[in-house]
Scaffold this active site. Structure first.
Site, PDB file in Angstrom:
ATOM      1  N   ASP A  84       0.821  -1.213   0.000  1.00 19.62           N
ATOM      2  CA  ASP A  84       0.000   0.000   0.000  1.00 19.62           C
ATOM      3  C   ASP A  84       0.854   1.262   0.000  1.00 19.62           C
ATOM      4  O   ASP A  84       0.529   2.250  -0.658  1.00 19.62           O
ATOM      5  CB  ASP A  84      -0.904   0.015   1.241  1.00 19.62           C
ATOM      6  N   CYS A 125       1.655  -7.548   5.858  1.00 19.53           N
ATOM      7  CA  CYS A 125       1.163  -6.187   5.576  1.00 19.53           C
ATOM      8  C   CYS A 125      -0.357  -6.180   5.515  1.00 19.53           C
ATOM      9  O   CYS A 125      -1.012  -7.171   5.787  1.00 19.53           O
ATOM     10  CB  CYS A 125       1.787  -5.639   4.298  1.00 19.53           C
ATOM     11  N   ASP A 126      -0.886  -5.043   5.078  1.00 17.26           N
ATOM     12  CA  ASP A 126      -2.297  -4.722   5.263  1.00 17.26           C
ATOM     13  C   ASP A 126      -3.274  -5.802   4.806  1.00 17.26           C
ATOM     14  O   ASP A 126      -4.180  -6.181   5.535  1.00 17.26           O
ATOM     15  CB  ASP A 126      -2.632  -3.432   4.518  1.00 17.26           C
ATOM     16  N   CYS A 197       4.740  -1.106   8.429  1.00 17.49           N
ATOM     17  CA  CYS A 197       4.688   0.294   8.875  1.00 17.49           C
ATOM     18  C   CYS A 197       4.453   0.379  10.377  1.00 17.49           C
ATOM     19  O   CYS A 197       3.617  -0.331  10.931  1.00 17.49           O
ATOM     20  CB  CYS A 197       3.605   1.037   8.120  1.00 17.49           C
ATOM     21  N   GLU A 447      -7.296   3.514  -0.847  1.00 17.61           N
ATOM     22  CA  GLU A 447      -7.075   4.318   0.349  1.00 17.61           C
ATOM     23  C   GLU A 447      -6.692   5.738  -0.067  1.00 17.61           C
ATOM     24  O   GLU A 447      -6.065   5.942  -1.104  1.00 17.61           O
ATOM     25  CB  GLU A 447      -5.966   3.717   1.204  1.00 17.61           C
ATOM     26  N   SER A 473      -6.176   4.892   4.833  1.00 15.52           N
ATOM     27  CA  SER A 473      -5.063   4.182   5.439  1.00 15.52           C
ATOM     28  C   SER A 473      -5.190   4.241   6.950  1.00 15.52           C
ATOM     29  O   SER A 473      -5.783   5.175   7.507  1.00 15.52           O
ATOM     30  CB  SER A 473      -3.747   4.829   5.003  1.00 15.52           C
TER      31      SER A 473
END
Length: 557
Positions: A84, A125-126, A197, A447, A473
């Site tokens: 992302d 991750c996301d 992140c 996002e 996000s």
């Protein structure tokens, strides 16, 4: 469960008629002894693109060591991932949410096609996080998930940095608030190595969710990406799947209504990402457990905000780990009776039993006691109203503005809104409307971090509101309503908004309204023409035809 644990894999490993299967497997190095043991799939979301999943090959090797040590035979395979942070603000961001379905589908296909006895999924991750949990729930074979861990914070001029700071620096640079040298220094310093992140953005929010759901061992996900303890956690995950296999403990016993409520409470208590709403609705659907968008508001309203984490707070995920970790949060919430302590986890312990082992670091400031919360209620609220009949999601953890009334500035693409911010065409009190970016209309529900961060960087974060049928996000903060449903491409009321219309956010009343009569909105929609699909072939077109509303988790059906 058969004594040898090969309930499924014997279909391809035993008997004269399976000689061709065994020959193929021997061609890559498996022996008769290997094939006599339970076959455990190791689903790896490793990619070389971006730091979030870059280190997962190392963890997969440790997981496989643990499986072998416990008497199983691991078979590793890969699936896809979209970063992302890299694709944000581009057409490529439309691929992100779509990848969640592809991840779940691909793991299901490989696991079913190869008749695995168990499964360990490694995510970073996301969308890989919810994607692997969806696959585990769908397959319902003994298995668990392990999150790769958070990146270390960057350092510049004595302060910690995350990718959020880079996005906000874009707006600050465009507005002349910082110079080119400082801008470049922020870019060069923010991401010092492997890991997801660092704030309580979507990746770490879903990591927290996975532990509170019980599908990841409590205390394992929060270990930082590059810490030596992460290797130990990976090895233990390999051992643990064999224990789950022996006891025939499947995800259907783990991902229950109680577990989902626990996960929602964890998101609220940590000021987590609004994306958790989409993902938990999707996970619940795969598990066959009833869950609605309004459940998030009900649970959040009774759960205090305890974690002082970015984007609204001061600290990052690795600070929380040093303070006592997610298990300390679980201890806080179980002791206060705010979660179901008897919910089973993959360790065989209940959430309450696992949480009782938490150790709090002396003098830590990351996680407040329940008696002294940052806010008395959690970070997620669900608004309804004539602009969002099916609901929309707002995160209030990082700001206190509860009422906003202002003129609409309408954009049919994220890029157009971003250009308007960059050209300083958005003014205080405006309500930025970004539509045709929903699950179907985008497609893929991008996002809007590039826009929201640019607004903050331009000094407008406290005076402008934004609403979209797309997503935000986990790094977004400010008065932002996402997942507005029905979306514009489906003829939702957001399609009727025009420049200059007055829009009202009323958080206390849980309302998002266009200041027009029902008759006027209906008349505008009667003359509305659906836009042509942005993609006519390929996976994007397929997704647009199959995807449900954001209020149902944007799942394909």
């Amino acid at each position: 469960m058969p004594e040898d644990g090969k309930q499924r894999s014997r279909v391809i490993t035993e008997g004269p008629d399976r000689a061709p299967s065994r020959a193929m497997l021997k061609g890559v190095g498996f022996t008769d002894q290997d094939l006599a043991r339970p076959i455990i799939g190791v689903a790896n979301t490793w990619i070389e693109i971006g730091p979030c999943n870059f280190h997962l090959r190392r963890l997969a090797a440790k997981v496989k060591e643990g499986i072998r040590a416990a008497g199983g035979t691991p078979m590793e395979f890969n699936t896809v991932s979209i970063s992302d942070g890299i694709s944000m603000g581009t057409e490529g961001m439309k691929c992100s949410l779509i990848s969640r379905e592809v991840i779940a589908d691909s793991i299901e296909l490989v696991a079913r096609g190869n008749h695995f006895d168990g499964l360990v999924c490694i995510s970073g991750c996301d969308k890989t996080n919810p994607g692997v949990v969806m696959a585990l729930a769908r397959l319902d074979i003994p298995g668990l998930a392990l999150y790769g861990g958070s990146i270390a914070p960057g350092r510049l001029a004595g302060r910690d940095l995350t990718i959020q700071d880079v996005f906000e620096a874009v707006g600050a640079y465009a507005g002349g608030k910082i110079g080119a040298e400082e801008f470049k220094a922020i870019e060069d310093s923010a991401c010092p190595g492997a890991g997801a992140c660092g704030g309580q953005f979507t990746a770490n929010t879903m990591s927290t969710v996975m532990e509170f759901l019980g599908i990841s061992p409590l205390g394992s996900n929060g270990i930082p990406a590059v810490a030596e303890e992460k290797d130990d956690a990976a090895f233990k995950a390999g051992e643990l799947v064999m224990e789950l296999l022996r006891k025939d403990i499947r995800p259907s016993r783990i991902v229950t209504r109680q577990a989902l409520e626990n996960a929602i409470a964890a998101v609220a208590a940590t000021g987590g990402s609004t994306n958790a709403v989409l993902h938990l609705l999707a996970i619940a659907r795969e598990a066959g457990v009833p869950l609605t968008i309004d459940d998030f508001d009900h649970i959040s309203s009774r759960t205090p905000l305890l974690a002082d984490l970015k984007p609204g707070g001061r600290f990052v995920a690795n600070d929380l780990y040093a303070a006592g970790g997610i298990q300390l949060l679980a201890r806080r919430l179980t002791e206060a009776g705010l979660v179901h302590r008897d919910a089973l986890t993959v360790t065989g312990k209940t959430l309450g039993e696992a949480a009782a082992q938490a150790v709090e670091a002396k003098g830590q400031e990351v996680l407040r006691p329940v008696s002294q919360p940052l806010k008395p209620t959690g970070g997620l609220v669900i608004l309804h109203g004539n602009l969002a009949p099916e609901g929309c999601v707002v995160k209030v953890a990082g700001h206190e503005r509860m009422l906003h009334r202002g003129p609409a500035r309408v954009f049919d693409r994220e890029e157009d809104a971003f250009k308007a911010v960059q050209r300083q065409q958005i003014k205080a009190n405006d309500v930025v409307v970004i539509r045709y970016e929903g699950p179907k209309g985008g497609p893929g529900m991008r996002e809007m971090l590039a826009v929201t961060a640019a607004l903050v960087g331009a000094g407008l974060g406290d005076s402008v509101a934004l609403l979209t049928d797309g997503r935000f996000s986990g790094a977004t903060h400010g008065l932002m309503a996402g997942h507005v449903a029905p979306e514009a491409a489906a003829g939702g009321p957001i399609a009727a908004v025009r420049d200059g219309d007055t829009i009202v956010f009323d958080i206390e009343k849980r309302r998002l309204d266009l200041d027009l009569s029902a008759n006027e909105i209906a008349a505008r929609l009667k003359n509305w023409t659906p836009p042509a699909p942005r993609y006519k072939t390929g996976v994007m077109a397929k997704y647009a035809k199959l995807v449900s509303s954001a209020s149902e988790g944007a799942v394909t059906r």
